[in-house]
Motif scaffolding. Structure first.
Motif, PDB file in Angstrom:
ATOM      1  N   ILE A   1       0.866  -1.177   0.000  1.00  0.00           N
ATOM      2  CA  ILE A   1       0.000   0.000   0.000  1.00  0.00           C
ATOM      3  C   ILE A   1       0.901   1.225   0.000  1.00  0.00           C
ATOM      4  O   ILE A   1       1.842   1.313   0.802  1.00  0.00           O
ATOM      5  CB  ILE A   1      -0.918   0.028   1.239  1.00  0.00           C
ATOM      6  CG1 ILE A   1      -1.843  -1.193   1.243  1.00  0.00           C
ATOM      7  CG2 ILE A   1      -1.739   1.317   1.272  1.00  0.00           C
ATOM      8  CD1 ILE A   1      -2.675  -1.318   2.510  1.00  0.00           C
ATOM      9  N   VAL A   2       0.641   2.167  -0.891  1.00  0.00           N
ATOM     10  CA  VAL A   2       1.408   3.410  -0.922  1.00  0.00           C
ATOM     11  C   VAL A   2       1.126   4.183   0.364  1.00  0.00           C
ATOM     12  O   VAL A   2      -0.030   4.357   0.757  1.00  0.00           O
ATOM     13  CB  VAL A   2       1.032   4.265  -2.144  1.00  0.00           C
ATOM     14  CG1 VAL A   2       1.792   5.592  -2.121  1.00  0.00           C
ATOM     15  CG2 VAL A   2       1.319   3.503  -3.433  1.00  0.00           C
ATOM     16  N   ALA A   3       2.175   4.619   1.024  1.00  0.00           N
ATOM     17  CA  ALA A   3       2.016   5.316   2.302  1.00  0.00           C
ATOM     18  C   ALA A   3       1.178   6.579   2.139  1.00  0.00           C
ATOM     19  O   ALA A   3       1.363   7.334   1.177  1.00  0.00           O
ATOM     20  CB  ALA A   3       3.381   5.673   2.877  1.00  0.00           C
ATOM     21  N   PRO A   4       0.251   6.816   3.057  1.00  0.00           N
ATOM     22  CA  PRO A   4      -0.521   8.060   3.020  1.00  0.00           C
ATOM     23  C   PRO A   4       0.350   9.238   3.423  1.00  0.00           C
ATOM     24  O   PRO A   4       1.489   9.061   3.867  1.00  0.00           O
ATOM     25  CB  PRO A   4      -1.625   7.807   4.050  1.00  0.00           C
ATOM     26  CG  PRO A   4      -0.997   6.863   5.025  1.00  0.00           C
ATOM     27  CD  PRO A   4      -0.105   5.964   4.206  1.00  0.00           C
ATOM     28  N   ILE A   5      -0.175  10.431   3.256  1.00  0.00           N
ATOM     29  CA  ILE A   5       0.533  11.636   3.685  1.00  0.00           C
ATOM     30  C   ILE A   5      -0.018  12.022   5.053  1.00  0.00           C
ATOM     31  O   ILE A   5      -1.182  12.412   5.172  1.00  0.00           O
ATOM     32  CB  ILE A   5       0.338  12.782   2.674  1.00  0.00           C
ATOM     33  CG1 ILE A   5       0.933  12.383   1.321  1.00  0.00           C
ATOM     34  CG2 ILE A   5       0.980  14.063   3.180  1.00  0.00           C
ATOM     35  CD1 ILE A   5       0.644  13.369   0.207  1.00  0.00           C
ATOM     36  N   ALA A   6       0.796  11.885   6.077  1.00  0.00           N
ATOM     37  CA  ALA A   6       0.375  12.161   7.448  1.00  0.00           C
ATOM     38  C   ALA A   6       1.062  13.423   7.955  1.00  0.00           C
ATOM     39  O   ALA A   6       2.258  13.630   7.733  1.00  0.00           O
ATOM     40  CB  ALA A   6       0.703  10.982   8.354  1.00  0.00           C
ATOM     41  N   ALA A   7       0.306  14.268   8.641  1.00  0.00           N
ATOM     42  CA  ALA A   7       0.819  15.564   9.089  1.00  0.00           C
ATOM     43  C   ALA A   7       2.016  15.421  10.026  1.00  0.00           C
ATOM     44  O   ALA A   7       2.995  16.165   9.907  1.00  0.00           O
ATOM     45  CB  ALA A   7      -0.297  16.360   9.768  1.00  0.00           C
ATOM     46  N   ASP A   8       1.952  14.489  10.963  1.00  0.00           N
ATOM     47  CA  ASP A   8       3.046  14.340  11.929  1.00  0.00           C
ATOM     48  C   ASP A   8       4.363  14.005  11.238  1.00  0.00           C
ATOM     49  O   ASP A   8       5.415  14.579  11.551  1.00  0.00           O
ATOM     50  CB  ASP A   8       2.708  13.243  12.945  1.00  0.00           C
ATOM     51  CG  ASP A   8       1.612  13.658  13.912  1.00  0.00           C
ATOM     52  OD1 ASP A   8       1.346  14.876  14.016  1.00  0.00           O
ATOM     53  OD2 ASP A   8       1.016  12.773  14.548  1.00  0.00           O
ATOM     54  N   ASP A   9       4.306  13.086  10.290  1.00  0.00           N
ATOM     55  CA  ASP A   9       5.511  12.681   9.568  1.00  0.00           C
ATOM     56  C   ASP A   9       6.045  13.835   8.729  1.00  0.00           C
ATOM     57  O   ASP A   9       7.255  14.111   8.711  1.00  0.00           O
ATOM     58  CB  ASP A   9       5.193  11.480   8.682  1.00  0.00           C
ATOM     59  CG  ASP A   9       6.427  10.918   7.989  1.00  0.00           C
ATOM     60  OD1 ASP A   9       7.461  10.760   8.667  1.00  0.00           O
ATOM     61  OD2 ASP A   9       6.357  10.642   6.785  1.00  0.00           O
ATOM     62  N   LEU A  10       5.144  14.530   8.052  1.00  0.00           N
ATOM     63  CA  LEU A  10       5.556  15.635   7.192  1.00  0.00           C
ATOM     64  C   LEU A  10       6.169  16.770   8.008  1.00  0.00           C
ATOM     65  O   LEU A  10       7.140  17.404   7.583  1.00  0.00           O
ATOM     66  CB  LEU A  10       4.357  16.142   6.395  1.00  0.00           C
ATOM     67  CG  LEU A  10       4.660  17.102   5.246  1.00  0.00           C
ATOM     68  CD1 LEU A  10       5.551  16.439   4.204  1.00  0.00           C
ATOM     69  CD2 LEU A  10       3.361  17.581   4.603  1.00  0.00           C
ATOM     70  N   ARG A  11       5.622  17.017   9.179  1.00  0.00           N
ATOM     71  CA  ARG A  11       6.168  18.066  10.046  1.00  0.00           C
ATOM     72  C   ARG A  11       7.616  17.758  10.417  1.00  0.00           C
ATOM     73  O   ARG A  11       8.477  18.643  10.404  1.00  0.00           O
ATOM     74  CB  ARG A  11       5.314  18.192  11.307  1.00  0.00           C
ATOM     75  CG  ARG A  11       5.754  19.340  12.223  1.00  0.00           C
ATOM     76  CD  ARG A  11       4.877  19.429  13.459  1.00  0.00           C
ATOM     77  NE  ARG A  11       3.503  19.790  13.121  1.00  0.00           N
ATOM     78  CZ  ARG A  11       2.468  18.948  13.142  1.00  0.00           C
ATOM     79  NH1 ARG A  11       2.663  17.676  13.479  1.00  0.00           N
ATOM     80  NH2 ARG A  11       1.263  19.359  12.828  1.00  0.00           N
TER      81      ARG A  11
END
Length: 247
Positions: free
Chosen positions: A99-109
């Motif tokens: 599954i392609v990883a979703p875009i999560a705010a915590d990781d992006l921060r």
């Protein structure tokens, strides 16, 4: 923990034939660079497809499908997928695919916190090492950004914006810095591309770019550092605001 972001304006299905053609074109570019190791080719091509949203966040892909699109056996594909999972690009489904990883705010921060700091270092080094002709190239990219923005072509604008930032990293002439930034900037590019239609028109970004190049021409490395970090910080705020509002 923040929820993953799935934008309404982006299709969550992928056209296997279209993605396969794009991947084969990318693999041809690797031929020209002399990269013939199958696991590395599978890794780079799959990451490329995820980065450019050809395989969108949350998409399930069978291992067989990925091998077909890459035109190779499953063995190098499995090796590539293990590496991609370690880097946070995919989540493996045992004996099936990924599954392609979703875009999560915590990781992006967290990614932005790293990139903002390193962008400042890159700007410092680039100011010291860039030639006037190389700064002309940065200004040309800004001019191209202005042209496509007038046409409302936000996707091309995003690509030119990425070229601008990558050029500054190139001008820093530091391979260690380049390696670290490459591993993070593709994740940011994916998020920027994914949210571009939901964010304010990037007129301010062009103004920032002009100020950055002007400071580089003046040899003001500390000003360049501050401008780049402020620019990235504002971009981070805009993207996270979109992600959090639609989670």
């Amino acid at each position: 923990m923040s929820k993953p972001f799935i934008a309404d304006g982006i299709s969550q299905e992928f056209d296997q034939i279209s993605v396969s053609k794009s991947i084969q074109t990318f693999l041809s570019s690797l031929d020209q660079k002399g990269e013939f190791r199958l696991p590395q080719r599978a890794y780079l091509a799959t990451r490329y497809a995820i980065r450019n949203l050809q395989l969108p966040p949350g998409q399930t892909v069978l291992e067989r499908e990925m091998a077909e699109m890459l035109g190779m056996s499953r063995t190098p594909v499995r090796e590539a997928l293990v590496r991609l999972e370690m880097e946070g690009w995919v989540r493996l489904i045992p004996r099936r695919g990924f599954i392609v990883a979703p875009i999560a705010a915590d990781d992006l921060r967290q990614i932005y916190e790293v990139v903002e700091a390193l962008d400042g270092i890159a700007g410092n080094l680039a100011t010291e090492r860039a030639t006037p002709e190389e700064l002309d190239q940065l200004e040309h990219l800004i001019e191209e950004q202005e042209k496509v923005l007038k046409l409302g072509d936000l996707m091309t604008w995003t690509d030119l914006d990425e070229q601008f930032h990558q050029k500054i990293i190139d001008l820093a002439q530091n391979s260690r810095l380049r390696g670290i930034m490459d591993s993070q900037s593709d994740q940011i590019y994916r998020a920027r591309l994914y949210t571009i239609k939901f964010r304010p028109k990037p007129i301010r970004s062009i103004m920032d770019h002009k100020a950055i190049v002007a400071a580089m021409r003046a040899g003001e490395s500390e000003a360049v550092r501050m401008l780049l970090q402020s620019h990235r910080h504002r971009s981070r705020h805009e993207i996270l605001e979109v992600i959090q509002s639609m989670s």
